[in-house]
Structure formats: structure tokens, C-alpha cells
Design a protein around this motif. Structure first.
Motif, PDB file in Angstrom:
ATOM      1  N   ASN A 255       0.835  -1.208   0.000  1.00 40.05           N
ATOM      2  CA  ASN A 255       0.000   0.000   0.000  1.00 40.05           C
ATOM      3  C   ASN A 255       0.871   1.259   0.000  1.00 40.05           C
ATOM      4  O   ASN A 255       0.715   2.131   0.850  1.00 40.05           O
ATOM      5  N   PRO A 256       1.807   1.357  -0.933  1.00 38.28           N
ATOM      6  CA  PRO A 256       2.838   2.393  -0.842  1.00 38.28           C
ATOM      7  C   PRO A 256       2.310   3.804  -1.042  1.00 38.28           C
ATOM      8  O   PRO A 256       1.372   4.038  -1.819  1.00 38.28           O
ATOM      9  N   ASP A 257       2.936   4.752  -0.317  1.00 39.05           N
ATOM     10  CA  ASP A 257       2.687   6.156  -0.613  1.00 39.05           C
ATOM     11  C   ASP A 257       3.397   6.494  -1.921  1.00 39.05           C
ATOM     12  O   ASP A 257       4.140   5.664  -2.482  1.00 39.05           O
ATOM     13  N   ARG A 258       3.179   7.671  -2.439  1.00 37.42           N
ATOM     14  CA  ARG A 258       3.709   8.001  -3.767  1.00 37.42           C
ATOM     15  C   ARG A 258       5.231   7.920  -3.841  1.00 37.42           C
ATOM     16  O   ARG A 258       5.775   7.362  -4.801  1.00 37.42           O
ATOM     17  N   PRO A 259       5.958   8.477  -2.852  1.00 32.06           N
ATOM     18  CA  PRO A 259       7.424   8.358  -2.929  1.00 32.06           C
ATOM     19  C   PRO A 259       7.896   6.903  -2.892  1.00 32.06           C
ATOM     20  O   PRO A 259       8.811   6.526  -3.626  1.00 32.06           O
ATOM     21  N   MET A 260       7.257   6.073  -2.050  1.00 30.63           N
ATOM     22  CA  MET A 260       7.641   4.662  -1.998  1.00 30.63           C
ATOM     23  C   MET A 260       7.304   3.967  -3.316  1.00 30.63           C
ATOM     24  O   MET A 260       8.092   3.148  -3.819  1.00 30.63           O
ATOM     25  N   MET A 261       6.142   4.273  -3.880  1.00 29.04           N
ATOM     26  CA  MET A 261       5.765   3.683  -5.157  1.00 29.04           C
ATOM     27  C   MET A 261       6.783   4.024  -6.240  1.00 29.04           C
ATOM     28  O   MET A 261       7.176   3.163  -7.047  1.00 29.04           O
ATOM     29  N   ALA A 262       7.239   5.282  -6.251  1.00 29.25           N
ATOM     30  CA  ALA A 262       8.209   5.708  -7.257  1.00 29.25           C
ATOM     31  C   ALA A 262       9.517   4.936  -7.115  1.00 29.25           C
ATOM     32  O   ALA A 262      10.102   4.492  -8.111  1.00 29.25           O
ATOM     33  N   VAL A 263       9.976   4.763  -5.886  1.00 38.37           N
ATOM     34  CA  VAL A 263      11.216   4.028  -5.647  1.00 38.37           C
ATOM     35  C   VAL A 263      11.048   2.560  -6.038  1.00 38.37           C
ATOM     36  O   VAL A 263      11.930   1.963  -6.671  1.00 38.37           O
ATOM     37  N   ALA A 264       9.902   1.982  -5.671  1.00 36.21           N
ATOM     38  CA  ALA A 264       9.653   0.568  -5.984  1.00 36.21           C
ATOM     39  C   ALA A 264       9.649   0.331  -7.489  1.00 36.21           C
ATOM     40  O   ALA A 264      10.239  -0.640  -7.985  1.00 36.21           O
ATOM     41  N   HIS A 265       9.000   1.213  -8.234  1.00 37.60           N
ATOM     42  CA  HIS A 265       8.981   1.080  -9.686  1.00 37.60           C
ATOM     43  C   HIS A 265      10.394   1.211 -10.262  1.00 37.60           C
ATOM     44  O   HIS A 265      10.800   0.440 -11.135  1.00 37.60           O
ATOM     45  N   ARG A 266      11.125   2.181  -9.768  1.00 41.12           N
ATOM     46  CA  ARG A 266      12.465   2.445 -10.296  1.00 41.12           C
ATOM     47  C   ARG A 266      13.420   1.282 -10.023  1.00 41.12           C
ATOM     48  O   ARG A 266      14.270   0.952 -10.859  1.00 41.12           O
ATOM     49  N   ARG A 267      13.260   0.647  -8.864  1.00 46.79           N
ATOM     50  CA  ARG A 267      14.187  -0.415  -8.467  1.00 46.79           C
ATOM     51  C   ARG A 267      13.651  -1.817  -8.748  1.00 46.79           C
ATOM     52  O   ARG A 267      14.339  -2.804  -8.485  1.00 46.79           O
ATOM     53  N   GLY A 268      12.424  -1.893  -9.242  1.00 46.95           N
ATOM     54  CA  GLY A 268      11.870  -3.195  -9.570  1.00 46.95           C
ATOM     55  C   GLY A 268      11.441  -4.005  -8.371  1.00 46.95           C
ATOM     56  O   GLY A 268      11.440  -5.245  -8.420  1.00 46.95           O
ATOM     57  N   TRP A 269      11.054  -3.324  -7.272  1.00 45.11           N
ATOM     58  CA  TRP A 269      10.584  -4.029  -6.096  1.00 45.11           C
ATOM     59  C   TRP A 269       9.141  -4.502  -6.301  1.00 45.11           C
ATOM     60  O   TRP A 269       8.343  -3.821  -6.961  1.00 45.11           O
ATOM     61  N   PRO A 270       8.760  -5.631  -5.729  1.00 47.04           N
ATOM     62  CA  PRO A 270       7.343  -6.033  -5.735  1.00 47.04           C
ATOM     63  C   PRO A 270       6.492  -5.000  -5.013  1.00 47.04           C
ATOM     64  O   PRO A 270       6.926  -4.411  -4.018  1.00 47.04           O
ATOM     65  N   VAL A 271       5.295  -4.787  -5.501  1.00 44.91           N
ATOM     66  CA  VAL A 271       4.341  -3.863  -4.884  1.00 44.91           C
ATOM     67  C   VAL A 271       3.034  -4.607  -4.651  1.00 44.91           C
ATOM     68  O   VAL A 271       2.486  -5.211  -5.569  1.00 44.91           O
ATOM     69  N   ILE A 272       2.556  -4.588  -3.416  1.00 48.59           N
ATOM     70  CA  ILE A 272       1.281  -5.211  -3.062  1.00 48.59           C
ATOM     71  C   ILE A 272       0.319  -4.105  -2.641  1.00 48.59           C
ATOM     72  O   ILE A 272       0.671  -3.252  -1.836  1.00 48.59           O
ATOM     73  N   GLU A 273      -0.879  -4.136  -3.193  1.00 46.32           N
ATOM     74  CA  GLU A 273      -1.912  -3.210  -2.757  1.00 46.32           C
ATOM     75  C   GLU A 273      -3.125  -4.002  -2.299  1.00 46.32           C
ATOM     76  O   GLU A 273      -3.698  -4.769  -3.071  1.00 46.32           O
ATOM     77  N   PHE A 274      -3.507  -3.806  -1.024  1.00 50.13           N
ATOM     78  CA  PHE A 274      -4.691  -4.452  -0.498  1.00 50.13           C
ATOM     79  C   PHE A 274      -5.904  -3.625  -0.884  1.00 50.13           C
ATOM     80  O   PHE A 274      -5.843  -2.402  -0.931  1.00 50.13           O
ATOM     81  N   ASN A 275      -7.004  -4.299  -1.117  1.00 47.39           N
ATOM     82  CA  ASN A 275      -8.236  -3.621  -1.482  1.00 47.39           C
ATOM     83  C   ASN A 275      -8.639  -2.647  -0.389  1.00 47.39           C
ATOM     84  O   ASN A 275      -8.583  -2.955   0.794  1.00 47.39           O
ATOM     85  N   ARG A 276      -9.056  -1.446  -0.772  1.00 50.95           N
ATOM     86  CA  ARG A 276      -9.376  -0.405   0.197  1.00 50.95           C
ATOM     87  C   ARG A 276     -10.589  -0.757   1.053  1.00 50.95           C
ATOM     88  O   ARG A 276     -10.769  -0.230   2.131  1.00 50.95           O
ATOM     89  N   GLN A 277     -11.471  -1.624   0.548  1.00 52.69           N
ATOM     90  CA  GLN A 277     -12.610  -2.061   1.346  1.00 52.69           C
ATOM     91  C   GLN A 277     -12.258  -3.280   2.196  1.00 52.69           C
ATOM     92  O   GLN A 277     -13.116  -3.903   2.795  1.00 52.69           O
ATOM     93  N   GLN A 278     -10.953  -3.624   2.217  1.00 56.89           N
ATOM     94  CA  GLN A 278     -10.421  -4.714   3.026  1.00 56.89           C
ATOM     95  C   GLN A 278     -10.991  -6.066   2.616  1.00 56.89           C
ATOM     96  O   GLN A 278     -11.041  -7.002   3.407  1.00 56.89           O
TER      97      GLN A 278
END
Length: 268
Positions: free
Chosen positions: A200-223
Motif C-alpha cells: 500500500n505504498p505512498d507516492r514516494p515509496m511507489m516511485a522508488v519501488a517502480h524504479r528499483r523493480g521491487w514487488p508492490v502489493i496493494e490491499f483492497n481499500r474495502q479490506q
């Protein structure tokens, strides 16, 4: 077998919102915190849940917690921990619980690393049957909180510092370890391990993850029990998280096949 561990941030990673608010709520019920402070923390907790926190806000929260406990007997706040954990447990995301379980089944040690008071983090880790918890330690002299820190503030570089010490003591191989967090403030922690995962990354974390090729997990907002891996990591991300990432959501038989490792015997 190489010794490895998985480290999880707490707020907005394992749970939605701020654990510190529930600490304040319990302290208010016991007459240890004035109502205006609780209301202010409630508003801050809502903002944090929606938008995350800056370094400045986190430092202010640290100072408020230290000021709240200063002059009080440590035991009076330790008694609050079961109440706080009781409120936090229902807020642990089901998807996050599945990740905790999968690392345990893969025979990795599992730790919570949070800026919240260490007493709460340790109690929560015990309730979740994890290896342990790392949190912010307040100085205690003659059984009374002084209002000062006893160790680095467990936030930002401070998290990395306490993790680095633990990894050395436990003999963990950094390249085999995992770290999960939502916030760019945790980049020092993420960079310590070979397998960082943005949750559930914030924008700066999302940018770093994309740039470095890290896995990104987003949980559904309605849980709901829905998980979406970022397209930037593709199928390789699943393999990069140890080949276990989606097993829980496809059933325990599938998870067992992916893990192919003995289940860890847990202490009860």
C-alpha cells in the motif's frame, strides 16, 4: 539452512491507521491522558490513515508519547498493553496475516518493526505468535519514565539501526531477509534486505519501488481479500518474494506446494 527473517512495518502495512492512537485511547480510559490530547491524536490518526505521515509529524508524535509517559510509573503503562493489543488485533489486515503466516511456514523468523512504544509492539508480536517486536524504547529510571529515549527512535534510519543490530545478533543473512512497508520513510529499513516489498505504498515509496523493480502489493481499500501486484514487477515479482506470495489466496494446498518447506513449530 541460511537464517533469514521477515520484517514488517505496523501502521498502514499490517494494519490500517495508527497504533499510537489506540495507545492514547487506553491511556485516556485509565486517566493517564487528557481528553484534548486524545482528540488531537484521533484527528492525527485519521489523517495518517488517509495520507500517511511526514517525518515532522512522526517526530511530533514521538515527542507527544514521550511527554505523555514522563513521570509515570512504567508498570502503569505496561498494564495498558493488553487493552491496546485487543483493539489492534481486529485491525490486522487479513492479507497481511496471510503474509505473516507464509513466512512462518517458510521457517523464517517474523518481526514487527514500528515507531510505536516497544511495550505495545512486543505484546502484539506475542499475540500474533511472531518471533518478536522492535519499537521505540523510552528511558526508565527507578521504575519511572523520564520522557527521554533509551535507544534510537524506531523510525527512518532508527529502524534500520535497530534492525541492523538484531540481524547481527541473530546471524540473519541480509540478502535472504524480507522487509515490508508502505512509506518512503522506511527506505533505510528496506535497503537493508535482499527482498524489499512495498505494501500500500505512498507516492514516494511507489516511485522508488517502480524504479528499483521491487514487488508492490496493494490491499483492497474495502479490506476484501483481494491482492494486486504492480504491473512493473510482473510474474518475476512473485518469484522474487520467494515463490509463496499468492498461495494463501489460492488455498492452503497451493501454498503448501509453493513453500515446500517444513512448518515452523510455534510456541504457545
Amino acid at each position: 539452512m541460511t537464517k533469514a527473517a521477515a520484517f514488517f512495518d505496523l501502521d498502514r502495512t499490517l494494519m490500517s491507521g495508527s497504533s499510537a492512537y489506540y495507545f492514547g485511547k487506553a491511556a485516556y480510559r485509565e486517566g493517564l491522558l487528557p481528553l484534548p490530547r486524545l482528540l488531537a491524536d484521533g484527528v492525527s490518526g485519521l489523517v495518517f490513515r488517509l495520507f500517511g505521515a511526514s517525518d515532522e509529524k512522526s517526530e511530533k508524535l514521538r515527542d507527544r508519547i514521550l511527554a505523555s509517559v514522563a513521570g509515570h510509573e512504567a508498570e502503569s503503562f505496561r498494564r495498558l498493553c493488553p487493552q491496546v493489543v485487543e483493539e489492534i488485533l481486529p485491525r490486522i489486515r487479513p492479507e497481511a496475516q496471510a503474509l505473516l503466516d507464509m513466512h512462518a511456514e517458510a521457517d523464517r523468523d517474523v518481526w514487527i518493526v514500528s515507531a510505536s512504544p516497544v511495550e505495545i509492539v512486543e505484546e502484539l508480536a506475542s499475540a500474533l505468535e511472531l518471533t518478536g517486536g522492535l519499537g521505540t524504547q523510552s528511558e526508565i529510571v527507578d521504575g519511572v519514565y523520564t520522557g527521554n529515549l533509551a535507544a534510537p527512535f524506531c523510525y527512518g534510519e532508527g529502524k534500520a539501526e535497530v534492525m541492523r543490530k538484531l540481524m547481527a545478533e541473530r546471524g540473519y543473512e541480509p540478502t535472504s531477509c524480507y522487509a515490508y512497508s508502505d512509506s518512503a520513510s522506511d527506505l533505510p529499513m528496506m535497503q537493508l534486505v535482499g527482498n524489499p516489498v512495498a505494501v500500500n505504498p505512498d507516492r514516494p515509496m511507489m516511485a522508488v519501488a517502480h524504479r528499483r523493480g521491487w514487488p508492490v502489493i496493494e490491499f483492497n481499500r474495502q479490506q476484501k481479500r483481494v491482492m494486486r501486484w504492480s504491473l512493473s514487477t510482473g510474474l518475476g515479482a512473485v518469484a522474487g518474494v520467494g515463490g509463496y506470495g499468492l498461495g494463501r489466496w489460492h488455498g492452503r494446498r497451493r501454498a503448501a506446494a509453493l513453500l515446500a518447506q517444513p512448518r515452523r513449530m510455534r510456541k504457545r
